[in-house]
Design an enzyme around this catalytic site. Structure first.
Site, PDB file in Angstrom:
ATOM      1  CG  HIS A 242     -15.383  -0.886  -4.581  1.00 36.04           C
ATOM      2  ND1 HIS A 242     -16.365  -0.851  -3.617  1.00 36.04           N
ATOM      3  CD2 HIS A 242     -14.226  -0.573  -3.933  1.00 36.04           C
ATOM      4  CE1 HIS A 242     -15.833  -0.527  -2.438  1.00 36.04           C
ATOM      5  NE2 HIS A 242     -14.545  -0.373  -2.615  1.00 36.04           N
TER       6      HIS A 242
ATOM      7  CG  ASP B 181      -2.308   0.644   0.822  1.00 34.64           C
ATOM      8  OD1 ASP B 181      -2.286   1.758   0.262  1.00 34.64           O
ATOM      9  OD2 ASP B 181      -3.359   0.029   1.075  1.00 34.64           O
TER      10      ASP B 181
END
Length: 876
Positions: free
Chosen positions: A346, A305
């Site tokens: 998404h 990340d």
């Protein structure tokens, strides 16, 4: 971007600098109904139906039954909507809910709910709480009054309140942090969404840098940049995502994605290989769970990340590598077994997703790597409100969306990827997609694929699919509905009729409840460790039933007992249902059978497969669990019974009439050691001894039978209260519990026999054991002597081979010994064995191999070598 940051005049599109032309108002815009419609209940006529449904569901609700709870909750919401007037709903939306949410956010930020939870949540006055949290008393009293009116706290007296489970849960950061995150840093995007849409001509937002959030907050940052630029909202958001995942099925749960079969099996075990790369994995919730559930999985575990996120990690196992990575850039970990993305794609429109996926595709190893995408899949109809709410959040915050199955296919196809399979659980949410890279095949691969497709097509066209005659069919929609609801309907559809043997009128151990349920009232289990059903002591043979639950009958219909069940959506082609029975003990105190043990769980598994031409589903096989093994029978080869015959049998208490190709399988449960067997064509009294069970012939001429009613089916995978309770206690040597049995890996099909259990533990012998002639000996008992020859000749053959002087001959014989059983069990061989017309090919293969060996034996001058070749032909 300048226009996004100004309110501008009406008709100016954010970021466009152009005016959206006004359209003539349509005629319907002037429609105004009579005010009476707003003052009448929305759907009073449906209220009695909802009340009846609530009463019905309420009567069957029990602890741990999440399916019924959710159905009851949906019915309660339907009833509220039916009884509310539109005016009341409007007041709720415009007054009550926004102010309640604001009050909850204040309570979280001031520590109000932590103060209320002190002293075991005892009632406290608003004046006392005011001093504790530093909020002015008149304001806090009014806030608590509204929260009490909304049901979030309990009013116990004048200005006196106590917390509910909900407000106590707001002391947990993963539950509470969503409120300050959403309403402190993101809510303006939602509140100004209508204004933004008006100014853009009501076009769907699809620009991640020029959407409703940028318009509302006058920023150039996307949502993630906006959060991290305004601490502590970035940390709040990561905690909120942790709360979003709480209580939802994990993709690693049994019955969801088959981790062992699809990831761990066949994985590279070298030290520097990667097992799982969690791309955009936040604080490591998912990859940490993977490590806890699969600590023995080979390979590295890598969490990736942005640096600002990795820097916030406070607790993560050292086994997991923390890597600062921007997923738009080259993927540094090449050839991982799996790349994993949870609720990442998404967040972005399709064009951005393609940029995110490109580096991952480049890093994937052809034929080995997989991409796991854990996301919502919005169904075409009856979408869940949580998923639709999240979809609108995506549109307002990120100019993105939740996707339908077709949306996923289109987007991934554009990325050069294809969906291999979709595994889904309740409400169509939290769905895992397995997406292997769609690499080009070489010429040989194309030719081989064409040959395989042609062969399968020919077999299916000429012979048709092998399905049970008289089978009960489920269409695709019905099966999907059953799997989504996760209740007992599918398990009940193909539930076994159980038959329990007695030995010369000695009482049996009868199945019972695992957690102290009341067998006379059928009120189910109490899922607490303290209520675990105690085990019973072992007695001398043949008294195997001492101390156990007694059915009260010696022949005929027995009383009800529980069936614990779970599902596995194995693939688009197969669904498996596992059925589990529980006993207080197993066997006796030893001789002449092996010593028993405390507690026992036994199981069978029904395989439900899709018919390729009709897309309908039916049961096609039954797996019997016995002696730590599984042995499989085609549905047409076992006795079954229809619903109609069961109804007759229940009325007459007579053993049901058994046929083939019906709905419910007959399962015989051994009386001494509770293994499961298929019923024979003819009952036999010759097997009235305990050792016969080791040969799968434990058939008794006395039996008690039972078919379990739907209310006694208990969903028991690890996601349920029942499954968690079963997993948390010690069952001794009883290892066949619902949470330990992996329905995706039942092993190779075996034949239950003493030889099977005692055979040498080496792979060569195991393959020879499955050869064609040996398998014939299992089907026809008179050929059983073949297995004895195999066991005697196998070590002799090895000895003779090792003693050979000629190194070349020794190599040839040892190679043949290993290769031939593999050939006999190849995919092509299994295809030919399935269809009668093609069996001539199988016979030709076998004769050809055996003929070559015989020729070699004739040519050899050495009699010893000729004998060895002959011996191998007998063995194979």
């Amino acid at each position: 971007m300048a226009d996004v940051h100004t309110n501008g005049a009406s008709g100016t599109a954010p970021g466009s600098g152009t005016s959206v032309p006004d359209k003539a108002a349509p005629d319907f815009i002037n429609f105004v109904p009579d005010i009476s419609v707003a003052l009448s209940p929305c759907d009073l006529e449906s209220a009695p139906r909802h009340i009846q449904q609530i009463q019905k569901l309420g009567a069957s609700l029990s602890p741990g039954d999440d399916t019924t709870r959710l159905q009851l909750l949906a019915s309660a919401r339907d009833l509220v909507r039916a009884l509310e007037t539109p005016r009341e709903t409007m007041i709720k939306h415009c007054w009550s809910q926004p102010t309640a949410t604001s009050a909850l956010t204040l309570g979280i930020e001031t520590g109000l709910f932590k103060a209320m939870a002190q002293n075991d949540g005892s009632a406290k006055t608003a004046a006392y709480l005011s001093k504790q949290v530093g909020v002015d008393y008149p304001a806090l009293a009014r806030i608590l009054r509204h929260l009490g009116a909304m049901g979030y706290v309990v009013e116990t007296g004048v200005d006196e309140y106590k917390p509910t489970n909900f407000t106590t849960s707001l002391c947990i950061s993963t539950i509470s942090d969503g409120y300050p995150c959403i309403f402190g840093c993101l809510a303006q995007s939602i509140f100004k969404f209508s204004e933004y849409m008006q100014k853009t001509g009501y076009k769907t937002p699809n620009d991640v840098s020029n959407g409703p959030l940028q318009y509302a907050y006058q920023t150039k940052n996307n949502m993630f940049e906006h959060l991290h630029a305004n601490p502590p909202y970035g940390l709040n958001f990561n905690n909120h995502m942790g709360g979003y995942r709480q209580g939802r099925p994990s993709w690693m749960d049994d019955g969801f994605f088959p981790v062992e079969e699809r990831l761990i099996k066949g994985a590279d075990t070298t030290a520097d290989s990667a097992m799982l790369v969690d791309v955009g994995g936040g604080l490591g919730h998912d990859i940490g769970e993977f490590w806890r559930k699969h600590p023995n999985a080979p390979g590295r575990l890598v969490l990736q990340d942005l640096p600002v996120v990795i820097g916030q990690i406070q607790q993560l196992d050292e086994k997991i590598e923390r890597v600062e990575h921007d997923f738009y850039k080259e993927q540094p970990v090449k050839g991982s077994r799996a790349y994993y993305m949870h609720s990442v794609l998404h967040d972005w429109p399709d064009e951005v997703c393609l940029k995110i996926l490109a580096p991952i595709k480049e890093a994937m190893k052809p034929g080995y790597s997989k991409l796991l995408i854990n996301e919502n899949v919005i169904p075409a109809t009856k979408a869940d409100w949580q998923a639709t709410g999240l979809d609108l959040m995506m549109m307002t915050l990120l100019s993105s969306r939740e996707r339908t199955e077709q949306d996923w296919k289109d987007m991934l196809s554009a990325a050069g990827l294809k969906i291999s399979n979709i595994w889904s659980v309740a409400n169509g949410s939290n769905t895992a997609l397995v997406v292997p890279a769609d690499f080009d095949l070489d010429v040989f691969g194309i030719v081989l694929s064409m040959m395989l497709v042609a062969t399968i097509f020919l077999a299916c066209t000429v012979l048709g699919s092998e399905v049970p005659t008289g089978a009960v069919w489920l269409d695709d929609a019905t099966l999907g509905d059953y799997l989504t609801r996760r209740d007992s309907e599918l398990a009940y559809r193909f539930a076994p009729v159980w038959s329990f043997g007695l030995h010369k009128d000695h009482p049996m151990c009868y199945p019972t409840w695992a957690f102290g349920g009341n067998p006379t009232r059928h009120n189910g289990d109490t899922y607490e460790i303290a209520h675990q059903t105690p085990s019973q002591p072992l007695c001398k043979y043949p008294d195997v039933g001492c101390g156990c639950r007694d059915p009260g009958v010696t022949v005929g219909k027995g009383p009800q007992f529980p069936v614990y069940y779970k599902y596995l959506n194995l693939s688009r082609e197969e669904v498996r249902v596992g059925y589990f029975l529980f006993w207080e003990k197993d066997g006796s105190d030893g001789r002449p059978i092996p010593r028993g043990h405390a507690y026992d769980w036994e199981n069978v598994v029904v395989s439900i497969t899709r018919h390729s031409q009709s897309d309908n589903w039916t049961a096609t096989a039954l797996w019997f669990g016995g002696h730590g093994q599984w042995f499989r029978r085609p549905w047409n080869d076992i006795f079954t019974i229809s619903d109609e015959e069961i109804a007759k049998a229940n009325a007459n208490t007579v053993l049901p009439e058994r046929k083939t190709g019906q709905q419910h399988p007959f399962v015989y449960v051994g009386w001494a050691k509770h293994s499961n067997f298929d019923h024979p064509r003819r009952p036999s009294m010759m097997n009235d001894d305990s050792l016969s069970q080791l040969f799968c012939k434990a058939i008794r001429y006395q039996s008690v039978w039972g078919f379990v009613h739907k209310e006694n089916f208990i969903h028991a995978d690890i996601s349920t209260t029942a499954g968690q309770a079963i997993s948390s206690v010690d069952w001794g040597r009883a290892t066949g519990t619902p949470t330990k049995i992996n329905l995706s890996d039942l092993g190779e099909e075996t034949r239950c026999s003493l030889i099977t259990e005692l055979r040498p533990n080496n792979p060569i012998h195991a393959h020879v054991e499955k050869s064609y002639i040996v398998q014939l000996s299992y089907r026809y008992p008179r050929l059983g002597f073949i297995r004895k020859i195999v066991n005697m000749s196998y070590p002799l053959l090895l000895f003779v081979t090792i003693m050979m002087d000629d190194e070349i001959l020794r190599f040839v014989f040892l190679s043949t010994l290993v290769v031939l059983p593999f050939v006999e069990n190849s995919v092509f061989d299994r295809l030919t064995s399935r269809y009668a017309i093609l069996r001539i090919i199988r016979i030709g293969m076998v004769i050809g191999f055996y003929g070559m060996l015989a020729s070699a034996a004739v040519i050899m001058d050495d009699n010893v070598l000729r004998f060895a070749s002959h011996d191998f032909r007998v063995l194979a």
